[in-house]
Design a protein around this motif. Structure first.
Motif, PDB file in Angstrom:
ATOM      1  N   SER A 190       0.829  -1.213   0.000  1.00  0.00           N
ATOM      2  CA  SER A 190       0.000   0.000   0.000  1.00  0.00           C
ATOM      3  C   SER A 190       0.857   1.254   0.000  1.00  0.00           C
ATOM      4  CB  SER A 190      -0.932   0.001   1.219  1.00  0.00           C
ATOM      5  OG  SER A 190      -1.870  -1.049   1.117  1.00  0.00           O
ATOM      6  N   LYS A 191       2.012   1.211   0.672  1.00  0.00           N
ATOM      7  CA  LYS A 191       2.898   2.373   0.698  1.00  0.00           C
ATOM      8  C   LYS A 191       3.429   2.686  -0.696  1.00  0.00           C
ATOM      9  CE  LYS A 191       4.467   2.024   5.499  1.00  0.00           C
ATOM     10  NZ  LYS A 191       5.644   1.820   6.393  1.00  0.00           N
ATOM     11  N   VAL A 192       3.875   1.651  -1.400  1.00  0.00           N
ATOM     12  CA  VAL A 192       4.393   1.855  -2.758  1.00  0.00           C
ATOM     13  C   VAL A 192       3.276   2.301  -3.687  1.00  0.00           C
ATOM     14  CG1 VAL A 192       5.477   0.737  -4.749  1.00  0.00           C
ATOM     15  CG2 VAL A 192       6.278   0.201  -2.429  1.00  0.00           C
ATOM     16  N   LEU A 193       2.116   1.685  -3.575  1.00  0.00           N
ATOM     17  CA  LEU A 193       0.980   2.046  -4.425  1.00  0.00           C
ATOM     18  C   LEU A 193       0.585   3.501  -4.227  1.00  0.00           C
ATOM     19  CD1 LEU A 193      -1.077  -1.217  -3.922  1.00  0.00           C
ATOM     20  CD2 LEU A 193      -0.146  -0.422  -6.104  1.00  0.00           C
ATOM     21  N   SER A 194       0.705   3.995  -3.006  1.00  0.00           N
ATOM     22  CA  SER A 194       0.391   5.402  -2.739  1.00  0.00           C
ATOM     23  C   SER A 194       1.409   6.317  -3.402  1.00  0.00           C
ATOM     24  CB  SER A 194       0.373   5.639  -1.223  1.00  0.00           C
ATOM     25  OG  SER A 194       0.150   7.000  -0.931  1.00  0.00           O
ATOM     26  N   ILE A 195       2.675   5.941  -3.365  1.00  0.00           N
ATOM     27  CA  ILE A 195       3.734   6.753  -3.972  1.00  0.00           C
ATOM     28  C   ILE A 195       3.534   6.879  -5.478  1.00  0.00           C
ATOM     29  CG2 ILE A 195       6.208   6.730  -4.548  1.00  0.00           C
ATOM     30  CD1 ILE A 195       6.691   5.586  -1.736  1.00  0.00           C
ATOM     31  N   ILE A 196       3.122   5.793  -6.124  1.00  0.00           N
ATOM     32  CA  ILE A 196       3.016   5.820  -7.594  1.00  0.00           C
ATOM     33  C   ILE A 196       1.642   6.262  -8.084  1.00  0.00           C
ATOM     34  CG2 ILE A 196       4.814   4.097  -7.849  1.00  0.00           C
ATOM     35  CD1 ILE A 196       2.740   1.978  -8.349  1.00  0.00           C
TER      36      ILE A 196
ATOM     37  N   PHE B 103       4.646  -6.812 -11.870  1.00  0.00           N
ATOM     38  CA  PHE B 103       5.154  -6.458 -10.541  1.00  0.00           C
ATOM     39  C   PHE B 103       6.343  -5.531 -10.776  1.00  0.00           C
ATOM     40  CE2 PHE B 103       4.918  -8.538  -6.161  1.00  0.00           C
ATOM     41  CZ  PHE B 103       5.424  -7.423  -5.524  1.00  0.00           C
ATOM     42  N   LEU B 104       6.214  -4.272 -10.412  1.00  0.00           N
ATOM     43  CA  LEU B 104       7.232  -3.271 -10.701  1.00  0.00           C
ATOM     44  C   LEU B 104       7.877  -2.760  -9.417  1.00  0.00           C
ATOM     45  CD1 LEU B 104       5.354  -1.148 -13.399  1.00  0.00           C
ATOM     46  CD2 LEU B 104       6.792  -3.160 -13.744  1.00  0.00           C
ATOM     47  N   TRP B 105       9.143  -2.386  -9.535  1.00  0.00           N
ATOM     48  CA  TRP B 105       9.840  -1.775  -8.407  1.00  0.00           C
ATOM     49  C   TRP B 105      10.863  -0.778  -8.923  1.00  0.00           C
ATOM     50  CZ3 TRP B 105      10.086  -7.344  -8.656  1.00  0.00           C
ATOM     51  CH2 TRP B 105      11.188  -7.838  -9.342  1.00  0.00           C
ATOM     52  N   GLY B 106      11.632  -0.201  -8.015  1.00  0.00           N
ATOM     53  CA  GLY B 106      12.627   0.795  -8.408  1.00  0.00           C
ATOM     54  C   GLY B 106      12.051   2.184  -8.566  1.00  0.00           C
ATOM     55  N   PHE B 107      10.908   2.446  -7.912  1.00  0.00           N
ATOM     56  CA  PHE B 107      10.318   3.780  -7.979  1.00  0.00           C
ATOM     57  C   PHE B 107      11.082   4.732  -7.054  1.00  0.00           C
ATOM     58  CE2 PHE B 107       6.778   0.841  -8.826  1.00  0.00           C
ATOM     59  CZ  PHE B 107       6.395   1.293 -10.077  1.00  0.00           C
TER      60      PHE B 107
ATOM     61  N   SER C 161      11.711  -1.225   3.324  1.00  0.00           N
ATOM     62  CA  SER C 161      11.004  -2.172   4.191  1.00  0.00           C
ATOM     63  C   SER C 161       9.808  -2.811   3.490  1.00  0.00           C
ATOM     64  CB  SER C 161      10.539  -1.468   5.465  1.00  0.00           C
ATOM     65  OG  SER C 161       9.664  -0.382   5.160  1.00  0.00           O
ATOM     66  N   SER C 162       9.201  -2.090   2.541  1.00  0.00           N
ATOM     67  CA  SER C 162       8.039  -2.632   1.826  1.00  0.00           C
ATOM     68  C   SER C 162       8.415  -3.886   1.040  1.00  0.00           C
ATOM     69  CB  SER C 162       7.453  -1.582   0.886  1.00  0.00           C
ATOM     70  OG  SER C 162       6.911  -0.505   1.612  1.00  0.00           O
ATOM     71  N   TYR C 163       9.646  -3.943   0.558  1.00  0.00           N
ATOM     72  CA  TYR C 163      10.065  -5.079  -0.264  1.00  0.00           C
ATOM     73  C   TYR C 163      10.393  -6.300   0.582  1.00  0.00           C
ATOM     74  CZ  TYR C 163       9.501  -2.037  -4.110  1.00  0.00           C
ATOM     75  OH  TYR C 163       8.918  -1.206  -5.031  1.00  0.00           O
ATOM     76  N   LYS C 164      10.868  -6.096   1.796  1.00  0.00           N
ATOM     77  CA  LYS C 164      11.043  -7.215   2.715  1.00  0.00           C
ATOM     78  C   LYS C 164       9.684  -7.787   3.085  1.00  0.00           C
ATOM     79  CE  LYS C 164      12.990  -8.482   7.205  1.00  0.00           C
ATOM     80  NZ  LYS C 164      13.701  -8.013   8.425  1.00  0.00           N
ATOM     81  N   ASN C 165       8.728  -6.906   3.343  1.00  0.00           N
ATOM     82  CA  ASN C 165       7.376  -7.353   3.698  1.00  0.00           C
ATOM     83  C   ASN C 165       6.723  -8.119   2.560  1.00  0.00           C
ATOM     84  OD1 ASN C 165       7.679  -6.091   6.173  1.00  0.00           O
ATOM     85  ND2 ASN C 165       6.609  -4.216   5.548  1.00  0.00           N
TER      86      ASN C 165
ATOM     87  N   ARG D  45      16.222  -8.284  -3.999  1.00  0.00           N
ATOM     88  CA  ARG D  45      16.753  -9.604  -4.372  1.00  0.00           C
ATOM     89  C   ARG D  45      15.875 -10.745  -3.854  1.00  0.00           C
ATOM     90  NH1 ARG D  45      21.622  -8.781  -3.170  1.00  0.00           N
ATOM     91  NH2 ARG D  45      22.363  -8.409  -5.292  1.00  0.00           N
ATOM     92  N   GLN D  46      15.513 -10.705  -2.572  1.00  0.00           N
ATOM     93  CA  GLN D  46      14.692 -11.779  -2.009  1.00  0.00           C
ATOM     94  C   GLN D  46      13.311 -11.804  -2.650  1.00  0.00           C
ATOM     95  OE1 GLN D  46      15.824 -14.163   0.304  1.00  0.00           O
ATOM     96  NE2 GLN D  46      13.944 -15.120  -0.477  1.00  0.00           N
ATOM     97  N   LEU D  47      12.775 -10.626  -2.948  1.00  0.00           N
ATOM     98  CA  LEU D  47      11.481 -10.553  -3.619  1.00  0.00           C
ATOM     99  C   LEU D  47      11.551 -11.214  -4.988  1.00  0.00           C
ATOM    100  CD1 LEU D  47       8.561  -9.445  -3.828  1.00  0.00           C
ATOM    101  CD2 LEU D  47       9.533  -7.344  -4.762  1.00  0.00           C
ATOM    102  N   GLN D  48      12.601 -10.937  -5.740  1.00  0.00           N
ATOM    103  CA  GLN D  48      12.751 -11.540  -7.064  1.00  0.00           C
ATOM    104  C   GLN D  48      12.825 -13.060  -6.975  1.00  0.00           C
ATOM    105  OE1 GLN D  48      15.484  -9.599  -9.922  1.00  0.00           O
ATOM    106  NE2 GLN D  48      15.830  -8.061  -8.346  1.00  0.00           N
TER     107      GLN D  48
END
Length: 633
Positions: free
Chosen positions: A396-402, A429-433, A439-443, A522-525
């Motif tokens: 939700s944190k990342v979704l709010s940012i983008i 599934f996108l990242w690097g914004f 912490s969102s990516y560990k979760n 990395r762990q997410l991938q």
């Protein structure tokens, strides 16, 4: 080879590497707009090239990682010759990722010896192919030749246009499409003198006016006041604003836009057996623009602000047009061209499908993840097989940012609803914004093992910086700097840095503040890779008083739930608050204390059956599919 006998007024051309399994929607519209007054034909030369080199090889090239520009590079050699770097260097640095910007995502295959030789053979064949295409068009002797140019068919279109201008010096060569928006179109014409005019935006009405003017034997020098069109003479003027011209082409009343004509493609399909391995599709249109983007744009959205304005056909028009397309092209599946379909258009679509005796297969429809679940299930029984949806993240944190306007639980709910409805969701599934929290990516990495029974992403990797996106147009505001075209453009176009910058659709960048994206994702991938592997064997569903858990893909766990815990689980089938759960239990004739309910919630969370985000809860267990509903339900 694709042949045609007789002369025509207008040739509409679709070049490699557009998919050979579908006609060009843009050219279908243009043909329909002028066919009553002029002789016009669509030449799907992409189909011939797929037949020539083989469908599997064509598909591999057409679907290659888009920023590598593979399809364009294969035709660039015959267009620009030795002005561009050698093909071997391109393969090494771009396709095989030895340039940092083109490092392969985890699911990208590299070019081995066999594929390299196949690509060399394809490149050698382009010359003869273009010569044959040129001969066919010359024989038809049109007054106007119009190319649609999307991302991976730019150089093939330019190479044929150059040849046609030599054999038909009188012909008016025009370009339109995604590669021609705004400044890209102006730069395109500036550096290719065989192009006479370019449409910088939507071309429905503009093209019809151009054809009428040219067939009345008016010359290029006297053509003027055609909205959105720029002519060679206009390049000398400092007053030309490509963005203003682009906005003038917008079709504000889509009910006046004709139904596309796909007859030329349908004839090809009937004649060419190699196309029959997979069911082809034709496009239909209900709306243009993005209804959400008008409120708040996603920061990576590459649709220009001029074309973002949401416009929609009325209900009656959607129903009648869809019926017409289904009746005229019964052998084809349907694909919606819409960027984002709103609820009203979906209701009209369901109405149209409900009255058809033969339900067409719908292979593509793009929606938001907050679509109503009942509507989703209606679409499924009306023929819908897959949906493209803008999920992008489960945080939700990342979704709010983008700027997505949804939260993580809503996205997961959508995936769950698709499984229950029997619909395949196509999502990234996108990242690097910029400014995203590590912490969102560990979760999310920890979350994924709980979701393996839901459809995994089709693509996972860094977000792409596209021209026209808010990140591109306001980089400082969004925390990025040093925007440059992908290096692949230097291997395709032999122009200076400024020109290539104006040609490009895709860009690299740096963060204003350091972000070690590789490390914290990395762990997410790795977990996404596991998700893709395990999904076909994974499940999580109810069976009487049990929950059957096969999410590991290996073991099968039978989790017995007491009546209250089972009821709490089912009451949380969609995101609910703690305050809403007792009310749902009451509807099941169950009355329990808050403490008892919380104990059940704790048990469900312990076994990874229930998710909690802030004060919201969501059960991950899917319902077994019951009796099929109908479109009318």
């Amino acid at each position: 080879m694709i042949s045609y006998d007789g002369t025509i007024d207008v040739a509409l051309i679709n070049m490699p590497f557009a998919s050979f399994r579908q006609p060009s929607f843009a050219l279908g519209l243009l043909k329909s707009s002028i066919k009553d007054k002029f002789k016009v034909k669509v030449f799907d030369f992409n189909v011939y090239f797929a037949e020539k080199i083989g469908a599997d090889l064509y598909d591999r090239i057409a679907t290659w990682h888009i920023v590598d520009l593979l399809g364009d590079r294969l035709f660039a050699q015959t267009l620009y010759g030795d002005q561009i770097p050698p093909f071997e260097e391109y393969v090494d640095k771009v396709l095989n990722g030895n340039l940092k910007e083109h490092e392969a995502p985890y699911d990208k295959k590299l070019v081995d010896y066999a594929f390299y030789n196949e690509l060399l053979e394809v490149q050698k064949m382009t010359d003869q192919f273009l010569e044959e295409c040129s001969r066919i068009i010359a024989k038809a002797n049109p007054k106007i030749v119009a190319f649609t140019s999307m991302f991976h068919q730019q150089t093939s279109s330019l190479a044929l246009a150059k040849r046609l201008k030599k054999v038909l010096p009188h012909v008016l060569v025009t370009f339109g499409g995604a590669n021609c928006k705004g400044p890209m179109g102006m730069e395109l014409m500036t550096h290719h003198t065989f192009i006479d005019c370019v449409c910088l935006g939507e071309g429905d009405s503009s093209f019809k006016k151009l054809v009428c003017a040219c067939t009345d034997d008016q010359t290029i020098d006297v053509l003027s006041n055609i909205p959105g069109m720029i002519f060679r003479k206009d390049l000398k003027s400092d007053d030309v604003n490509p963005f203003a011209l682009c906005s003038k082409t917008l079709e504000m009343d889509l009910n006046l836009v004709p139904t596309p004509d796909y007859d030329d493609f349908a004839q090809l399909y009937a004649e060419r057996k190699f196309m029959h391995k997979e069911k082809p599709r034709v496009f239909f249109e209900m709306s243009r623009g993005c209804y959400w983007g008008q409120k708040k744009r996603c920061i990576f959205c590459g649709q220009s602000s001029e074309t973002l304005i949401f416009r929609k056909k009325n209900r009656e028009r959607i129903v009648t047009e869809l019926r017409k397309i289904v009746n005229e092209y019964p052998a084809f599946a349907l694909s919606a061209s819409d960027e984002s379909v709103d609820e009203g258009a979906l209701e009209a679509l369901i109405e149209a499908l409900s009255t058809l005796q033969r339900k067409p297969e719908i292979v593509y429809l793009q929606v938001r993840p907050d679509i109503n679940v009942k509507m989703l299930k209606k679409l499924a029984v009306c023929g819908l097989k897959r949906l493209e949806v803008g999920i992008e993240s489960l945080s939700s944190k990342v979704l709010s940012i983008i700027g997505k306007g949804v939260n993580g639980l809503q996205n997961i709910t959508f995936l769950k609803n698709c499984r229950e409805a029997g619909i395949e969701p196509i999502w990234n599934f996108l990242w690097g914004f910029p400014k995203e929290p590590e912490s969102s990516y560990k979760n999310m990495a920890n979350l994924i093992p709980l979701l393996t029974h839901l459809h995994p992403p089709n693509y996972a990797g860094p977000f792409r910086l596209d021209r026209f996106s808010p990140c591109f147009e306001n980089p400082y505001e969004h925390g990025i700097r040093e925007i440059k075209p992908y290096p692949s453009y230097r291997f395709v176009y032999p122009f200076n840095e400024e020109v290539v910058d104006n040609f490009a659709s895709f860009f690299t960048f740096k963060f204003q503040s350091p972000q070690n994206v590789k490390d914290y994702t990395r762990q997410l991938q790795e977990n996404i890779f596991f998700w893709k592997e395990i999904y076909p064997k994974s499940a999580l569903y109810y069976s009487q008083d049990l929950v059957i858990d096969k999410r590991s893909g290996i073991d099968e766990w039978h989790i017995r739930l007491d009546p209250l815990t089972m009821a709490v689980c089912k009451a949380s089938s969609k995101p609910v608050t703690m305050q809403e759960i007792p009310q749902r239990l009451k509807e099941m004739e169950i009355v329990k204390s808050e403490e008892e309910i919380r104990q059940s919630i704790g048990y469900l969370i312990k076994y990874g059956i229930l998710l909690k985000e802030k004060e919201m809860y969501l059960s991950l267990v899917t319902e077994e599919r019951g009796d099929a509903m109908t479109c009318d339900d």
